[in-house]
Design a protein around this motif. Structure first.
Motif, PDB file in Angstrom:
ATOM      1  N   LYS B 212       0.916  -1.186  -0.022  1.00 54.86           N
ATOM      2  CA  LYS B 212       0.361   0.225  -0.148  1.00 54.86           C
ATOM      3  C   LYS B 212       0.777   1.041  -0.064  1.00 54.86           C
ATOM      4  CE  LYS B 212      -0.536   0.630   4.943  1.00 54.86           C
ATOM      5  NZ  LYS B 212      -1.504   0.599   6.146  1.00 54.86           N
ATOM      6  N   LEU B 213       1.829   1.063   0.693  1.00 56.62           N
ATOM      7  CA  LEU B 213       3.394   2.377   0.130  1.00 56.62           C
ATOM      8  C   LEU B 213       3.646   2.723  -0.799  1.00 56.62           C
ATOM      9  CD1 LEU B 213       4.342   1.850   4.103  1.00 56.62           C
ATOM     10  CD2 LEU B 213       2.741   3.406   3.253  1.00 56.62           C
ATOM     11  N   VAL B 214       3.905   1.507  -1.894  1.00 60.90           N
ATOM     12  CA  VAL B 214       4.908   1.374  -2.641  1.00 60.90           C
ATOM     13  C   VAL B 214       4.562   2.718  -4.138  1.00 60.90           C
ATOM     14  CG1 VAL B 214       5.176   0.419  -4.798  1.00 60.90           C
ATOM     15  CG2 VAL B 214       5.471  -0.744  -2.579  1.00 60.90           C
ATOM     16  N   PRO B 215       2.787   2.460  -4.214  1.00 60.49           N
ATOM     17  CA  PRO B 215       2.734   3.940  -5.092  1.00 60.49           C
ATOM     18  C   PRO B 215       2.569   4.991  -4.998  1.00 60.49           C
ATOM     19  CG  PRO B 215       0.526   2.167  -5.368  1.00 60.49           C
ATOM     20  CD  PRO B 215       2.129   1.674  -3.766  1.00 60.49           C
ATOM     21  N   GLY B 216       2.637   5.145  -3.913  1.00 58.93           N
ATOM     22  CA  GLY B 216       2.958   7.167  -3.161  1.00 58.93           C
ATOM     23  C   GLY B 216       4.696   6.798  -3.018  1.00 58.93           C
ATOM     24  N   THR B 217       5.325   5.910  -2.187  1.00 53.31           N
ATOM     25  CA  THR B 217       6.353   6.711  -2.818  1.00 53.31           C
ATOM     26  C   THR B 217       7.409   6.404  -3.740  1.00 53.31           C
ATOM     27  OG1 THR B 217       6.054   4.884  -0.561  1.00 53.31           O
ATOM     28  CG2 THR B 217       8.824   5.348  -1.219  1.00 53.31           C
ATOM     29  N   SER B 218       6.608   5.985  -4.521  1.00 48.89           N
ATOM     30  CA  SER B 218       7.087   5.750  -6.245  1.00 48.89           C
ATOM     31  C   SER B 218       7.437   6.701  -6.468  1.00 48.89           C
ATOM     32  CB  SER B 218       6.553   4.520  -7.186  1.00 48.89           C
ATOM     33  OG  SER B 218       7.155   4.813  -8.042  1.00 48.89           O
ATOM     34  N   LEU B 219       5.608   7.142  -6.626  1.00 51.49           N
ATOM     35  CA  LEU B 219       5.223   8.834  -7.232  1.00 51.49           C
ATOM     36  C   LEU B 219       6.480   9.728  -6.477  1.00 51.49           C
ATOM     37  CD1 LEU B 219       1.580   8.068  -7.820  1.00 51.49           C
ATOM     38  CD2 LEU B 219       3.315   8.812  -9.425  1.00 51.49           C
ATOM     39  N   PHE B 220       6.460   9.690  -4.867  1.00 47.92           N
ATOM     40  CA  PHE B 220       7.335  10.800  -4.684  1.00 47.92           C
ATOM     41  C   PHE B 220       9.036  10.437  -4.657  1.00 47.92           C
ATOM     42  CE2 PHE B 220       9.744  11.699  -0.882  1.00 47.92           C
ATOM     43  CZ  PHE B 220       9.601  12.843  -0.522  1.00 47.92           C
ATOM     44  N   VAL B 221       9.592   9.611  -5.344  1.00 51.38           N
ATOM     45  CA  VAL B 221      10.585   9.758  -5.881  1.00 51.38           C
ATOM     46  C   VAL B 221      10.367  10.202  -7.415  1.00 51.38           C
ATOM     47  CG1 VAL B 221      12.365   8.332  -6.722  1.00 51.38           C
ATOM     48  CG2 VAL B 221      11.200   7.396  -4.721  1.00 51.38           C
ATOM     49  N   THR B 222       9.495  10.211  -8.101  1.00 48.97           N
ATOM     50  CA  THR B 222       9.763  10.195  -9.200  1.00 48.97           C
ATOM     51  C   THR B 222       9.328  11.867  -9.254  1.00 48.97           C
ATOM     52  OG1 THR B 222       8.342   8.143 -10.021  1.00 48.97           O
ATOM     53  CG2 THR B 222       8.360   9.881 -11.301  1.00 48.97           C
ATOM     54  N   ILE B 223       8.911  12.704  -8.482  1.00 45.88           N
ATOM     55  CA  ILE B 223       8.895  13.522  -8.758  1.00 45.88           C
ATOM     56  C   ILE B 223      10.069  14.526  -8.603  1.00 45.88           C
ATOM     57  CG2 ILE B 223       8.355  15.988  -7.247  1.00 45.88           C
ATOM     58  CD1 ILE B 223       5.794  14.604  -6.193  1.00 45.88           C
ATOM     59  N   PHE B 224      11.498  14.208  -7.598  1.00 43.40           N
ATOM     60  CA  PHE B 224      12.425  14.997  -7.270  1.00 43.40           C
ATOM     61  C   PHE B 224      12.781  14.206  -8.773  1.00 43.40           C
ATOM     62  CE2 PHE B 224      11.170  14.731  -2.987  1.00 43.40           C
ATOM     63  CZ  PHE B 224      11.763  16.170  -2.372  1.00 43.40           C
ATOM     64  N   VAL B 225      13.335  13.007  -8.616  1.00 43.51           N
ATOM     65  CA  VAL B 225      14.032  12.736 -10.685  1.00 43.51           C
ATOM     66  C   VAL B 225      13.520  13.460 -11.130  1.00 43.51           C
ATOM     67  CG1 VAL B 225      14.337  10.918 -12.244  1.00 43.51           C
ATOM     68  CG2 VAL B 225      14.566  10.075  -9.497  1.00 43.51           C
ATOM     69  N   SER B 226      12.256  13.591 -11.721  1.00 46.40           N
ATOM     70  CA  SER B 226      12.027  14.079 -12.825  1.00 46.40           C
ATOM     71  C   SER B 226      12.135  16.169 -12.802  1.00 46.40           C
ATOM     72  CB  SER B 226      10.578  13.734 -13.065  1.00 46.40           C
ATOM     73  OG  SER B 226       9.487  14.442 -12.521  1.00 46.40           O
ATOM     74  N   VAL B 227      12.813  16.326 -11.332  1.00 50.45           N
ATOM     75  CA  VAL B 227      12.493  17.713 -11.165  1.00 50.45           C
ATOM     76  C   VAL B 227      14.451  18.055 -11.550  1.00 50.45           C
ATOM     77  CG1 VAL B 227      13.629  19.276  -9.871  1.00 50.45           C
ATOM     78  CG2 VAL B 227      10.581  18.568  -9.547  1.00 50.45           C
ATOM     79  N   ILE B 228      14.567  17.254 -11.786  1.00 46.72           N
ATOM     80  CA  ILE B 228      16.492  17.275 -11.209  1.00 46.72           C
ATOM     81  C   ILE B 228      16.485  17.251 -13.142  1.00 46.72           C
ATOM     82  CG2 ILE B 228      18.531  16.009 -11.261  1.00 46.72           C
ATOM     83  CD1 ILE B 228      17.643  15.014  -8.868  1.00 46.72           C
ATOM     84  N   VAL B 229      15.378  15.964 -13.748  1.00 48.44           N
ATOM     85  CA  VAL B 229      15.867  15.955 -15.483  1.00 48.44           C
ATOM     86  C   VAL B 229      15.073  17.479 -16.464  1.00 48.44           C
ATOM     87  CG1 VAL B 229      14.960  14.470 -16.925  1.00 48.44           C
ATOM     88  CG2 VAL B 229      15.499  13.527 -15.254  1.00 48.44           C
ATOM     89  N   THR B 230      14.725  17.681 -15.494  1.00 42.64           N
ATOM     90  CA  THR B 230      13.547  18.082 -16.183  1.00 42.64           C
ATOM     91  C   THR B 230      14.491  19.762 -15.900  1.00 42.64           C
ATOM     92  OG1 THR B 230      11.467  18.174 -15.881  1.00 42.64           O
ATOM     93  CG2 THR B 230      11.849  20.153 -16.088  1.00 42.64           C
ATOM     94  N   PHE B 231      14.991  20.326 -15.174  1.00 41.56           N
ATOM     95  CA  PHE B 231      16.258  21.625 -14.869  1.00 41.56           C
ATOM     96  C   PHE B 231      17.389  21.545 -15.676  1.00 41.56           C
ATOM     97  CE2 PHE B 231      19.271  23.962 -13.073  1.00 41.56           C
ATOM     98  CZ  PHE B 231      18.588  24.952 -12.787  1.00 41.56           C
ATOM     99  N   LEU B 232      17.899  20.131 -15.518  1.00 41.49           N
ATOM    100  CA  LEU B 232      19.147  19.751 -16.515  1.00 41.49           C
ATOM    101  C   LEU B 232      19.071  19.605 -17.994  1.00 41.49           C
ATOM    102  CD1 LEU B 232      20.759  16.737 -13.837  1.00 41.49           C
ATOM    103  CD2 LEU B 232      20.919  19.535 -14.468  1.00 41.49           C
ATOM    104  N   HIS B 233      18.203  19.698 -18.283  1.00 40.71           N
ATOM    105  CA  HIS B 233      17.654  19.398 -19.618  1.00 40.71           C
ATOM    106  C   HIS B 233      17.759  20.987 -20.181  1.00 40.71           C
ATOM    107  CE1 HIS B 233      17.409  15.442 -21.523  1.00 40.71           C
ATOM    108  NE2 HIS B 233      17.265  14.370 -20.595  1.00 40.71           N
TER     109      HIS B 233
END
Lengths: 44, 360
Positions: B212-233
């Motif tokens: 039950k904690l997996v989808p939320g935590t996965s999305l939480f991680v995705t936020i940070f990863v995609s923020v860094i990817v978006t900014f660097l690109h």
């Protein structure tokens, strides 16, 4: 229905399942073959 | 009616983009997978250059993951401590991925690398998904129940520096989530995907987090990863096109809501085989484009700055004059849209509950 007819129907249904499974396996093998050969040709 | 994308320098049909992102959003909501590995190839097929497709899809993923994560935050189904450990690895992985991206862009091979990476990832996921769903159907037909081992220990569980994760009730080495994050960050930077298809199974089978904690935590991680990817690109290559991002975000946020509603009503496990076939078809289409399609010289589009409308001109000048703030703006814009969508969903959901209670 006689026993032999039931047996034949069962055999036919088993044959169908085996046929579908083989089809899927061959398609996947062909798929992987295309992308692997394509990669080798492109980089070769 | 085609629209000119001022940064990507191509004409696209907005209806096609909206429809495709909505369809991918429905699939994401229905199957609980991120749509990045489908939407980026679709953008490439529509004529957006791969390097731009990757960057803009990362920005779209940011909006959808913020939207999903806000919903999980409101439900309290998030393990922040575990998420932050994965983010640490993800940050390093993203930096490595951007470095690799820059290298291949420098030697002019980035489009081939992106196409090959997609082809293999889609082939691997499609094959695994197809085999799994067919065996599930087979087992269901025979009424077989497979007994699984309660605990399987891999080498990764023997790593040092163990830490308690109270929310997940785990005592795990900090290196386990960091290594997983490193891998996810690397592929997210190169392919413009959230990496949920790696993160979710890794969280369940390797870290052994409660489901039950997996989808939320996965999305939480995705936020940070995609923020860094978006900014660097955005900062390194100036490849974020807000015009494209707006279309992608609107389509996918609407699609995800529809997909989640559909998922509550129908059993999607039977449809998994169809999704697997779709992935394999997209993979083979990329293979055809990469290996067999005749290499045609792309038409050089010359659109004078004076021909651009106010919005396109603003985007172009903003990205060229202030790349740092443009990157920040595209991130804030995606976060704002994501949170807005989650709040609208909550508002409508409580409104419906209210009416349902009144009707009783």
């Amino acid at each position: 229905m006689s026993f032999s007819i039931i047996k034949t129907v069962k055999k036919l249904s088993n044959f169908k399942v085996t046929f579908i499974k083989t089809g899927i396996f061959v398609s996947l093998a062909a798929y992987w073959g295309v992308i692997l050969v394509g990669t080798f040709i492109t980089f070769g | 009616m085609d629209v000119f994308l001022p940064i990507a320098q191509v004409f696209v049909n907005p209806i096609e983009i909206l429809l495709l992102s909505a369809i991918v959003g429905v699939l994401s909501g229905l199957f609980g997978v991120g749509g990045g590995f489908l939407m980026t190839p679709f953008l490439i097929f529509l004529g957006v250059p791969p390097a731009y497709a990757v960057a803009n899809e990362a920005n779209n993923i940011l909006a959808t993951s913020v939207s999903g994560s806000t919903t999980h935050y409101l439900k309290n189904t998030l393990d922040y401590k575990m998420g932050l450990m994965i983010v640490i690895g993800g940050t390093v992985g993203t930096a490595l991925g951007i470095y690799t991206f820059t290298y291949f862009k420098g030697i002019g091979k980035i489009d081939t690398v992106i196409s090959l990476a997609y082809m293999y990832i889609l082939a691997i996921i499609g094959t695994l998904m197809l085999v799994e769903s067919l065996s599930e159907i087979d087992r269901a037909k025979r009424n077989l129940i497979v007994k699984k081992k309660l605990h399987v220990h891999y080498w990764i569980h023997g790593l040092p520096l163990r830490m308690r994760f109270p929310k997940s009730k785990l005592y795990e080495s900090i290196f386990t989530p960091i290594i997983i994050g490193l891998f996810v960050g690397f592929i997210a930077a190169i392919m413009g995907i959230g990496g949920a298809f790696i993160l979710v199974p890794a969280m369940i089978y390797i870290i052994k987090m409660p489901t039950k904690l997996v989808p939320g935590t996965s999305l939480f991680v995705t936020i940070f990863v995609s923020v860094i990817v978006t900014f660097l690109h955005s900062f390194n290559f100036g490849s974020i096109d807000l015009m494209l991002v707006v279309m992608l975000v609107i389509g996918s946020i609407i699609g995800v809501q529809i997909g989640q509603k559909l998922g509550e009503k129908i059993d999607s496990s039977g449809l998994k085989a169809l999704l697997a076939i779709l992935l394999l078809l997209v993979g083979i289409a990329i293979a055809y484009e990469t290996f067999f399609a005749e290499q045609t010289e792309k038409e050089i589009i010359q659109v004078l700055t004076s021909d651009l409308n106010f919005f396109s001109l603003f985007i172009l000048e903003f990205s060229e004059d202030m790349p740092f703030f443009y990157g920040l703006f595209s991130i804030m814009f995606a976060i704002f849209l994501g949170v807005g969508a989650a709040l609208i969903r909550k508002f409508f959901s409580s409104l419906r509950k209210k009416y349902a209670l009144k009707a009783k």
